[in-house]
Scaffold this motif. Structure first.
Motif, PDB file in Angstrom:
ATOM      1  N   GLN A 319       0.826  -1.211   0.000  1.00  9.72           N
ATOM      2  CA  GLN A 319       0.000   0.000   0.000  1.00  9.72           C
ATOM      3  C   GLN A 319       0.857   1.257   0.000  1.00  9.72           C
ATOM      4  OE1 GLN A 319      -3.381  -0.318  -0.447  1.00  9.72           O
ATOM      5  NE2 GLN A 319      -2.683  -2.432  -0.675  1.00  9.72           N
ATOM      6  N   LEU A 320       2.015   1.205   0.616  1.00 10.77           N
ATOM      7  CA  LEU A 320       2.939   2.335   0.534  1.00 10.77           C
ATOM      8  C   LEU A 320       3.419   2.531  -0.897  1.00 10.77           C
ATOM      9  CD1 LEU A 320       4.997   1.645   3.772  1.00 10.77           C
ATOM     10  CD2 LEU A 320       3.590   3.662   3.358  1.00 10.77           C
ATOM     11  N   GLY A 321       3.571   1.429  -1.623  1.00 12.54           N
ATOM     12  CA  GLY A 321       3.919   1.536  -3.034  1.00 12.54           C
ATOM     13  C   GLY A 321       2.861   2.306  -3.813  1.00 12.54           C
ATOM     14  N   TYR A 322       1.580   2.052  -3.501  1.00 11.11           N
ATOM     15  CA  TYR A 322       0.495   2.827  -4.120  1.00 11.11           C
ATOM     16  C   TYR A 322       0.676   4.323  -3.854  1.00 11.11           C
ATOM     17  CZ  TYR A 322      -2.613  -1.061  -5.413  1.00 11.11           C
ATOM     18  OH  TYR A 322      -3.168  -2.163  -6.006  1.00 11.11           O
ATOM     19  N   MET A 323       0.944   4.652  -2.603  1.00 13.35           N
ATOM     20  CA  MET A 323       1.097   6.067  -2.251  1.00 13.35           C
ATOM     21  C   MET A 323       2.233   6.706  -3.035  1.00 13.35           C
ATOM     22  SD  MET A 323       0.613   5.813   1.872  1.00 13.35           S
ATOM     23  CE  MET A 323      -0.398   4.500   2.555  1.00 13.35           C
TER      24      MET A 323
END
Length: 680
Positions: A319-323
């Motif tokens: 999810q940090l990759g999404y951000m």
């Protein structure tokens, strides 16, 4: 109120840490919980005052450094970006503090643990309220120190000590990049103050910088170095290996560090420096590519893990990759939106996992669980809420924030934006799959735990369930509530209002529906398309992917939901409706499964390159140190002196004639040397 929002966690830490023995564990729990809850209430009040009513302000406290012409004040910066982060930090931290009262009830050092939580919260608040680079670095390193103390809190476990050291060392690699980025910014702008850097950024859009003999684009270099620091804290691919190992800490630590606070510091850093990144398109491209690849790789690993906390940890990394790929396409509002929603549902999942572990007598292996949903129904329902939000199912929080990120990546109309979109779609499919894999393996099927463990399975106490209910409310409603102010389609309205204000003050007539695009560079209000963010986040007009995201084709909007539902169905097929399907797939795709299960062999690769390499270099240098430096240096000189002393000692025989003979020989040698020097 501003001081209470920032300083009460510090006061709570000092009170619990310094006077813990006097006030006792109950007193430490009360002081720390009260301090952080008060900070949360003040942060919420500041959110209304600053974000909604537009009362941005900076409060100077004192002069921190004064050396010649160089001066740095310690000041607290309150704008929309900082107060949003403050609310996330303090609300999640309050839930974690209260939850820890029950979870750590049997720990003999619970008072010290609570003080560390408050210290971590204070360090994060200092980071997000910083007004200059040095103050930001103070909070950045404070977070690193507190995370080391919390991850290694159970110091009697060798694995916890190793995990704490690993997190500290890997983050130091990223911090080196951050420091170099700070130096580069100071060399370019001659200041460490945010306002000075942000206001002058357009003037250095084409500036070049001599870096190690290479002529490079100055702002690109600075942004890439800052991004290295962000990768360390936010566990992006390459500097991510510390994150799963950090699960060795107590579960409240996992929720606090890996849900909403420490790991989002890198996202905040890039968003804070959006005025600089906007003039470094190559750096934004790198941010997008790294974020998209991280989202995909972490999702592949999450599908194969069996430790319940590690599955959620790799979900955090994904999810940090999404951000980050949202940041890379200049969709800063979307990144911050997902940061907020993710904080609620991921903290809910971590604390829910802690409730499961508490019920299962500290068991974390999902292969030893199953069939317990009737025994802990409240935890089961709350885990469903968190998983639905994580999978992006309508109309939970993750549905709104994840979808707008994917739509922004597609709307960027660049090759790396399209790459990010399809990597994000793939990660969304896998996210839904491993989320329901966790639900089904943990709560459904036949019980796989030992009878003694099953006999003691029980629901968590109310002090642990109450924080989960608070987070569940955020996981349910934060997406719908914050969608419009964070990422809503409001640019035309913003321009119209701005034009009306200009016309009113200049007492002229103007067509209020026509956007004033030619004033965008001069007008600070026109930097950003949302009145909500104002100048805390800045986006150039040509990079405004969020506006374009609202006009993408319908299939782009529907595909994330479709793959999310497909992932859930596949999980039911694999782990509930058929027998032996996962084992069959792992045998058919054994090399691929091994790659994912062993986390793409990053740890093994780093062990060979760095650990074994360092040991090899150390052995080589130890040999040269002994055989060359010592032999010719200290040891050689001492041996020569000893040999010379041994030779001279032979003349100390006690016979007068021998002494006289030596004296005559010495006298002849001196006279010969004098005559030789006189002749030449």
């Amino acid at each position: 109120m501003e001081y209470l929002a920032i300083l009460t966690p510090l006061a709570a830490f000092l009170g619990a840490f310094l006077f813990g023995k006097k006030i006792g564990d109950r007193g430490a729990q009360f002081v720390t919980c009260a301090g952080v809850i008060l900070a949360a209430l003040c942060s919420i009040a500041l959110f209304f005052d600053v974000a909604l009513y537009g009362h941005d302000r900076t409060l100077p406290l004192f002069t921190w450094i004064a050396a010649g012409d160089f001066s740095v004040d310690w000041a607290l910066r309150f704008d929309t970006l900082s107060v949003v982060m403050m609310c996330v930090i303090t609300i999640v931290s309050s839930c974690v503090h209260v939850y820890s009262i029950g979870y750590m009830s049997h720990d003999p050092a619970k008072g010290r643990f609570m003080s560390y939580l408050s210290l971590f919260t204070f360090a994060m608040l200092m980071l997000v309220s910083a007004d200059n680079l040095l103050q930001l670095f103070f909070g950045w390193e404070g977070v690193g120190l507190a995370s080391y103390l919390l991850i290694g809190f159970w110091s009697h476990k060798h694995s916890a000590n190793s995990a704490a050291m690993k997190a500290f060392i890997v983050n130091r690699v990223g911090d080196f990049g951050l420091v170099m980025g700070m130096f580069t910014l100071f060399m370019i702008f001659g200041s460490v103050q945010f306002d000075a850097i942000f206001n002058d950024a357009p003037h250095y859009a084409d500036a070049m910088f001599d870096f190690m003999g290479w002529e490079v684009h100055a702002l690109t270099l600075a942004c890439l170095l800052l991004f290295i620091g962000a990768c360390g804290k936010s566990a992006q691919l390459g500097l991510h290996t510390w994150l799963p190992d950090a699960m060795e800490g107590p579960t409240p630590v996992s929720a606090l560090i890996h849900a909403a606070t420490m790991v989002t510091a890198g996202v905040f850093l890039v968003a804070r420096f959006s005025p600089v990144f906007e003039y470094a398109p190559d750096a934004l491209m790198v941010v997008c590519l790294v974020g998209a690849t991280t989202a995909f790789v972490a999702a592949t690993i999450g599908m194969t893990q069996f430790d319940i906390k590690r599955v959620i940890a790799y979900s955090t990394m994904s999810q940090l990759g999404y951000m980050f790929f949202a940041l890379g396409v200049s969709a800063y509002g979307a990144a911050m939106f997902h940061l907020v929603t993710h904080a609620f549902f991921k903290a809910l999942l971590f604390l829910g996992a802690g409730s499961v572990i508490h019920a299962m007598s500290n068991e974390q292996d999902m292969r030893k669980m199953g069939g317990i949903y009737k025994l802990i129904p409240a935890t089961y329902i709350l885990m469903w809420v968190g998983s639905l939000a994580l999978a992006g199912i309508p109309f939970f929080a993750g549905y709104y924030s994840k979808d707008i990120i994917l739509e922004s990546a597609f709307a960027d109309h660049s090759w790396f934006g399209e790459y990010a979109y399809w990597m994000g779609i793939s990660a969304a499919l896998m996210t839904a799959f491993y989320s329901w894999r966790l639900i089904l393996m943990t709560f459904h099927g036949k019980p796989r735990a030992e009878k003694e463990v099953l006999h003691h399975v029980h629901e968590s106490p109310k002090v642990m369930l109450l924080p989960l209910l608070v987070l569940a409310v955020g996981a349910l409603f934060s997406g719908a509530v914050f969608y419009e102010p964070f990422v809503g389609s409001g640019y035309a309205k913003q321009e119209q209002v701005h034009t009306e204000v200009v016309a009113e003050h200049m007492d002229i007539e103007r067509d209020v529906e026509a956007p004033v695009l030619d004033e965008r560079e001069e007008d600070p209000h026109a930097w950003n398309r949302f009145g909500f963010w104002r100048t805390s986040i800045k986006v150039l007009h040509e990079n405004d992917t969020l506006e374009a995201a609202h006009h993408v084709p319908e299939w782009v909007k529907l595909l994330p939901t479709g793959v999310g539902i497909l992932g859930i169905v596949l999980a039911y097929v694999a782990y509930l409706w058929t027998q032996g399907f996962p084992a069959l797939i792992s045998r058919l795709f054994k090399p691929l499964h091994a790659l994912f299960f062993h986390k793409w062999y990053f740890d093994e690769l780093y062990n060979i390159l760095f650990k074994e390499g360092a040991i090899g270099f150390g052995r080589m240098f130890s040999v040269s140190d002994k055989k060359v430096i010592d032999a010719l240096g200290a040891d050689g000189m001492s041996q020569a002196a000893a040999a010379g002393g041994g030779a001279l000692r032979k003349f100390q025989s006690g016979y007068v004639y021998q002494y006289a003979f030596v004296m005559i020989i010495g006298l002849i040698a001196v006279i010969s040397w004098v005559i030789y020097e006189g002749m030449f």
